[in-house]
Design a protein around this motif. Structure first.
Motif, PDB file in Angstrom:
ATOM      1  N   TYR A 141      38.413  11.582  27.457  1.00  0.00           N
ATOM      2  CA  TYR A 141      38.926  12.969  26.908  1.00  0.00           C
ATOM      3  C   TYR A 141      40.088  13.654  27.762  1.00  0.00           C
ATOM      4  O   TYR A 141      39.798  13.554  29.180  1.00  0.00           O
ATOM      5  CB  TYR A 141      37.745  14.008  27.055  1.00  0.00           C
ATOM      6  N   LEU A 142      41.110  13.725  27.334  1.00  0.00           N
ATOM      7  CA  LEU A 142      42.351  14.475  27.884  1.00  0.00           C
ATOM      8  C   LEU A 142      42.255  15.864  27.315  1.00  0.00           C
ATOM      9  O   LEU A 142      42.660  16.283  26.243  1.00  0.00           O
ATOM     10  CB  LEU A 142      43.742  13.998  27.351  1.00  0.00           C
ATOM     11  N   VAL A 143      41.770  16.707  28.435  1.00  0.00           N
ATOM     12  CA  VAL A 143      41.488  18.291  27.982  1.00  0.00           C
ATOM     13  C   VAL A 143      42.429  19.089  28.305  1.00  0.00           C
ATOM     14  O   VAL A 143      42.204  19.973  29.164  1.00  0.00           O
ATOM     15  CB  VAL A 143      39.992  18.497  28.909  1.00  0.00           C
ATOM     16  N   GLY A 144      43.745  18.857  27.871  1.00  0.00           N
ATOM     17  CA  GLY A 144      44.768  19.872  27.847  1.00  0.00           C
ATOM     18  C   GLY A 144      45.569  19.642  29.251  1.00  0.00           C
ATOM     19  O   GLY A 144      45.235  19.178  30.162  1.00  0.00           O
ATOM     20  N   ASP A 145      46.728  20.316  28.794  1.00  0.00           N
ATOM     21  CA  ASP A 145      47.925  20.200  29.855  1.00  0.00           C
ATOM     22  C   ASP A 145      48.231  18.897  30.535  1.00  0.00           C
ATOM     23  O   ASP A 145      48.573  18.909  31.737  1.00  0.00           O
ATOM     24  CB  ASP A 145      47.650  21.374  31.109  1.00  0.00           C
ATOM     25  N   ILE A 146      48.257  18.005  29.558  1.00  0.00           N
ATOM     26  CA  ILE A 146      48.338  16.552  30.016  1.00  0.00           C
ATOM     27  C   ILE A 146      50.169  16.508  30.274  1.00  0.00           C
ATOM     28  O   ILE A 146      50.369  15.906  31.319  1.00  0.00           O
ATOM     29  CB  ILE A 146      48.035  15.484  29.003  1.00  0.00           C
ATOM     30  N   VAL A 147      50.771  17.210  29.412  1.00  0.00           N
ATOM     31  CA  VAL A 147      52.238  17.014  29.577  1.00  0.00           C
ATOM     32  C   VAL A 147      52.611  18.754  29.693  1.00  0.00           C
ATOM     33  O   VAL A 147      52.273  19.527  28.894  1.00  0.00           O
ATOM     34  CB  VAL A 147      53.223  16.572  28.260  1.00  0.00           C
ATOM     35  N   ASP A 148      53.460  19.000  30.455  1.00  0.00           N
ATOM     36  CA  ASP A 148      53.658  20.403  30.732  1.00  0.00           C
ATOM     37  C   ASP A 148      55.217  20.818  30.229  1.00  0.00           C
ATOM     38  O   ASP A 148      56.327  20.613  30.641  1.00  0.00           O
ATOM     39  CB  ASP A 148      53.989  20.697  32.391  1.00  0.00           C
ATOM     40  N   GLY A 149      55.010  21.307  29.249  1.00  0.00           N
ATOM     41  CA  GLY A 149      56.049  21.556  28.087  1.00  0.00           C
ATOM     42  C   GLY A 149      56.848  22.576  28.603  1.00  0.00           C
ATOM     43  O   GLY A 149      58.027  22.789  28.491  1.00  0.00           O
ATOM     44  N   ASN A 172      33.998  21.977  34.803  1.00  0.00           N
ATOM     45  CA  ASN A 172      35.512  22.069  34.761  1.00  0.00           C
ATOM     46  C   ASN A 172      35.822  20.682  35.722  1.00  0.00           C
ATOM     47  O   ASN A 172      35.539  20.554  36.754  1.00  0.00           O
ATOM     48  CB  ASN A 172      35.987  23.255  35.503  1.00  0.00           C
ATOM     49  N   ASP A 173      36.493  20.063  34.882  1.00  0.00           N
ATOM     50  CA  ASP A 173      37.124  18.678  35.533  1.00  0.00           C
ATOM     51  C   ASP A 173      38.228  18.841  36.456  1.00  0.00           C
ATOM     52  O   ASP A 173      38.632  17.502  37.126  1.00  0.00           O
ATOM     53  CB  ASP A 173      37.052  17.648  34.544  1.00  0.00           C
ATOM     54  N   ILE A 192      39.291  14.120  31.814  1.00  0.00           N
ATOM     55  CA  ILE A 192      40.327  14.623  32.888  1.00  0.00           C
ATOM     56  C   ILE A 192      41.503  15.709  32.210  1.00  0.00           C
ATOM     57  O   ILE A 192      41.633  15.703  30.919  1.00  0.00           O
ATOM     58  CB  ILE A 192      41.271  13.620  33.356  1.00  0.00           C
ATOM     59  N   SER A 193      41.788  16.795  32.932  1.00  0.00           N
ATOM     60  CA  SER A 193      42.796  17.697  32.529  1.00  0.00           C
ATOM     61  C   SER A 193      43.791  17.890  33.454  1.00  0.00           C
ATOM     62  O   SER A 193      43.886  17.498  34.419  1.00  0.00           O
ATOM     63  CB  SER A 193      41.981  18.740  31.970  1.00  0.00           C
ATOM     64  N   ASP A 194      44.725  18.669  32.971  1.00  0.00           N
ATOM     65  CA  ASP A 194      45.809  19.306  33.912  1.00  0.00           C
ATOM     66  C   ASP A 194      46.624  18.308  34.526  1.00  0.00           C
ATOM     67  O   ASP A 194      46.512  18.512  35.892  1.00  0.00           O
ATOM     68  CB  ASP A 194      45.070  20.423  34.787  1.00  0.00           C
ATOM     69  N   ILE A 195      46.842  17.329  33.666  1.00  0.00           N
ATOM     70  CA  ILE A 195      47.804  16.180  34.703  1.00  0.00           C
ATOM     71  C   ILE A 195      49.111  16.909  35.018  1.00  0.00           C
ATOM     72  O   ILE A 195      49.630  16.530  35.971  1.00  0.00           O
ATOM     73  CB  ILE A 195      47.825  15.071  33.852  1.00  0.00           C
ATOM     74  N   HIS A 196      49.563  17.583  34.183  1.00  0.00           N
ATOM     75  CA  HIS A 196      51.102  18.114  34.169  1.00  0.00           C
ATOM     76  C   HIS A 196      52.000  17.132  34.494  1.00  0.00           C
ATOM     77  O   HIS A 196      53.064  17.335  35.433  1.00  0.00           O
ATOM     78  CB  HIS A 196      51.124  19.156  35.237  1.00  0.00           C
ATOM     79  N   LEU A 197      52.077  16.156  33.246  1.00  0.00           N
ATOM     80  CA  LEU A 197      53.122  15.157  33.251  1.00  0.00           C
ATOM     81  C   LEU A 197      54.557  15.991  33.181  1.00  0.00           C
ATOM     82  O   LEU A 197      54.582  16.863  32.402  1.00  0.00           O
ATOM     83  CB  LEU A 197      53.163  14.173  32.378  1.00  0.00           C
ATOM     84  N   GLY A 229      26.484  22.779  26.832  1.00  0.00           N
ATOM     85  CA  GLY A 229      27.332  22.996  28.013  1.00  0.00           C
ATOM     86  C   GLY A 229      28.590  22.866  27.301  1.00  0.00           C
ATOM     87  O   GLY A 229      29.022  22.693  26.119  1.00  0.00           O
ATOM     88  N   VAL A 230      29.323  23.129  28.311  1.00  0.00           N
ATOM     89  CA  VAL A 230      31.077  23.084  28.056  1.00  0.00           C
ATOM     90  C   VAL A 230      31.860  22.397  29.028  1.00  0.00           C
ATOM     91  O   VAL A 230      31.465  22.412  30.191  1.00  0.00           O
ATOM     92  CB  VAL A 230      31.467  24.427  27.837  1.00  0.00           C
ATOM     93  N   VAL A 231      32.642  21.469  28.677  1.00  0.00           N
ATOM     94  CA  VAL A 231      33.639  20.828  29.610  1.00  0.00           C
ATOM     95  C   VAL A 231      34.963  21.330  29.380  1.00  0.00           C
ATOM     96  O   VAL A 231      35.684  21.588  28.158  1.00  0.00           O
ATOM     97  CB  VAL A 231      33.690  19.427  29.344  1.00  0.00           C
ATOM     98  N   CYS A 232      35.651  21.834  30.341  1.00  0.00           N
ATOM     99  CA  CYS A 232      36.896  22.499  30.177  1.00  0.00           C
ATOM    100  C   CYS A 232      37.854  22.119  31.614  1.00  0.00           C
ATOM    101  O   CYS A 232      37.463  21.529  32.287  1.00  0.00           O
ATOM    102  CB  CYS A 232      36.877  24.171  30.039  1.00  0.00           C
ATOM    103  N   GLY A 233      39.212  22.776  31.323  1.00  0.00           N
ATOM    104  CA  GLY A 233      40.024  22.417  32.561  1.00  0.00           C
ATOM    105  C   GLY A 233      40.653  23.995  32.775  1.00  0.00           C
ATOM    106  O   GLY A 233      40.061  24.859  32.909  1.00  0.00           O
ATOM    107  N   HIS A 234      41.940  23.892  32.849  1.00  0.00           N
ATOM    108  CA  HIS A 234      42.815  25.159  32.821  1.00  0.00           C
ATOM    109  C   HIS A 234      42.936  25.683  34.311  1.00  0.00           C
ATOM    110  O   HIS A 234      44.175  26.015  34.482  1.00  0.00           O
ATOM    111  CB  HIS A 234      42.263  26.051  31.704  1.00  0.00           C
ATOM    112  N   ILE A 235      41.823  26.172  34.924  1.00  0.00           N
ATOM    113  CA  ILE A 235      42.115  27.028  36.093  1.00  0.00           C
ATOM    114  C   ILE A 235      42.105  26.179  37.394  1.00  0.00           C
ATOM    115  O   ILE A 235      42.292  26.516  38.497  1.00  0.00           O
ATOM    116  CB  ILE A 235      41.023  27.916  36.144  1.00  0.00           C
ATOM    117  N   HIS A 236      42.136  24.802  37.160  1.00  0.00           N
ATOM    118  CA  HIS A 236      42.640  23.764  38.306  1.00  0.00           C
ATOM    119  C   HIS A 236      41.515  24.078  39.369  1.00  0.00           C
ATOM    120  O   HIS A 236      41.731  24.063  40.543  1.00  0.00           O
ATOM    121  CB  HIS A 236      43.787  24.132  39.017  1.00  0.00           C
ATOM    122  N   ARG A 237      40.176  24.166  38.985  1.00  0.00           N
ATOM    123  CA  ARG A 237      39.022  24.427  40.034  1.00  0.00           C
ATOM    124  C   ARG A 237      37.946  23.679  39.485  1.00  0.00           C
ATOM    125  O   ARG A 237      36.951  23.899  38.526  1.00  0.00           O
ATOM    126  CB  ARG A 237      38.702  26.052  40.147  1.00  0.00           C
TER     127      ARG A 237
END
Length: 302
Positions: free
Chosen positions: A73-81, A253-254, A45-50, A232-240
């Motif tokens: 796996y917490l794939v980035g942007d878990i907390v929105d600093g 992309n998760d 999971i990624s891009d939770i933006h807590l 392969g690759v697993v990523c996030g970032h683009i919200h798609r």
């Protein structure tokens, strides 16, 4: 060892810790009992933006409750600093998510946090552990059928982030405004008995430049994974959320937990599925939107 609060990079007014154990949780955090056959091998999971109003924390808690796994796996942007430096927003449900993640780690689930650009402050803690959660700037996941997947957030392949970070901050502000409008719009749709509809996703699909940017991002990430010798690759970032092969390399992309409410999961046999999870009804119960996409046996190792 740096306290967990410092690892998040932000301190709330009054200096109170974000980490649970001080205030009681109001959400049902226990996982639904699952047999070994139904337990997932891995969840991404990624891009939770807590820390932002757009975070769908209740839906995420429900998803995690129904999807126990051996590895998370917490794939980035878990907390929105980024947004939390502009204004403080931290309801109880966001604390519940942190508590849920820590509880998973305590109960034997391997939890790996791969920081993104919104929580890039955590990248300085690469290789360290906080509350049983591993911090790694990138990771490699080996599926049950032997495929090696590169796990990264993906912001390093975003030209806007790398070349004009100020523009990324402007875009982040505009995205927040769109989400705020979207929330008001969907309140009206809900009262009329209509399903959720995402304004920002609609705009992304309609604007040709945005579509081109996404396609370039996907191809760049897949090409780098192939160059490094991964299947392969697993990523996030683009919200798609997306799962497909690009020139023989698996691109997965998760998605995110602001709009698409999606995750990538691996079953015990190595089969990968992209799962969409969406609030239904008044009690917060969530159900899959549709049959998860699957690419079984893709890129079996040589």
């Amino acid at each position: 060892m740096v306290p967990p609060r410092a690892a998040f990079g932000v301190t709330p007014p009054g200096g109170r810790s974000l980490w649970p154990g001080i205030a009681g949780s109001t959400a049902p955090l226990d996982e639904v009992p699952a047999s070994a056959a139904h337990r997932l091998r891995a969840v991404f999971i990624s891009d939770i933006h807590l820390g932002t109003p757009g975070c769908q924390a209740d839906a995420l808690l429900d998803f995690l409750k129904h999807h126990p796994s051996d590895t998370l796996y917490l794939v980035g942007d878990i907390v929105d600093g980024w947004q939390m430096r502009r204004r403080w927003f931290w309801p109880q449900s966001h604390n519940d998510v942190v508590q849920k993640l820590l509880r998973r780690a305590r109960k034997g689930c391997r939890v790996v946090f791969v920081p993104g650009n919104h929580d890039e402050f955590a990248r300085q803690f690469d290789g360290m552990h906080f509350g049983g959660i591993e911090v790694a700037n990138e990771a490699v996941h080996t599926t049950a059928d032997g495929r090696h997947l590169w796990v990264i957030h993906g912001d390093h392949f975003d030209g806007v982030i790398q070349c004009a970070k100020w523009l990324a901050h402007v875009g982040d502000w505009a995205y927040g405004v769109t989400l705020e409008l979207n929330r008001h719009f969907n309140r009206i749709r809900h009262k009329l008995g209509m399903p959720y509809w995402s304004l920002s996703q609609y705009l992304k699909h309609k604007v040709k430049r945005a579509v081109s940017h996404v396609n370039d991002f996907e191809r760049a990430v897949a090409a780098e994974a192939r160059e490094r010798g991964y299947h392969g690759v697993v990523c996030g970032h683009i919200h798609r959320p997306e799962m497909r092969t690009i020139d023989g390399t698996l691109y997965a992309n998760d998605g995110d937990w602001v709009e698409s409410l999606s995750a990538l999961v691996e079953h015990q046999d190595g089969r990968l599925e992209l799962v969409h999870w969406h609030p239904m009804g008044h009690g917060g119960l969530t159900l899959p939107l549709k049959e998860p996409q699957a690419i079984p046996g893709v890129l079996a190792p040589a």
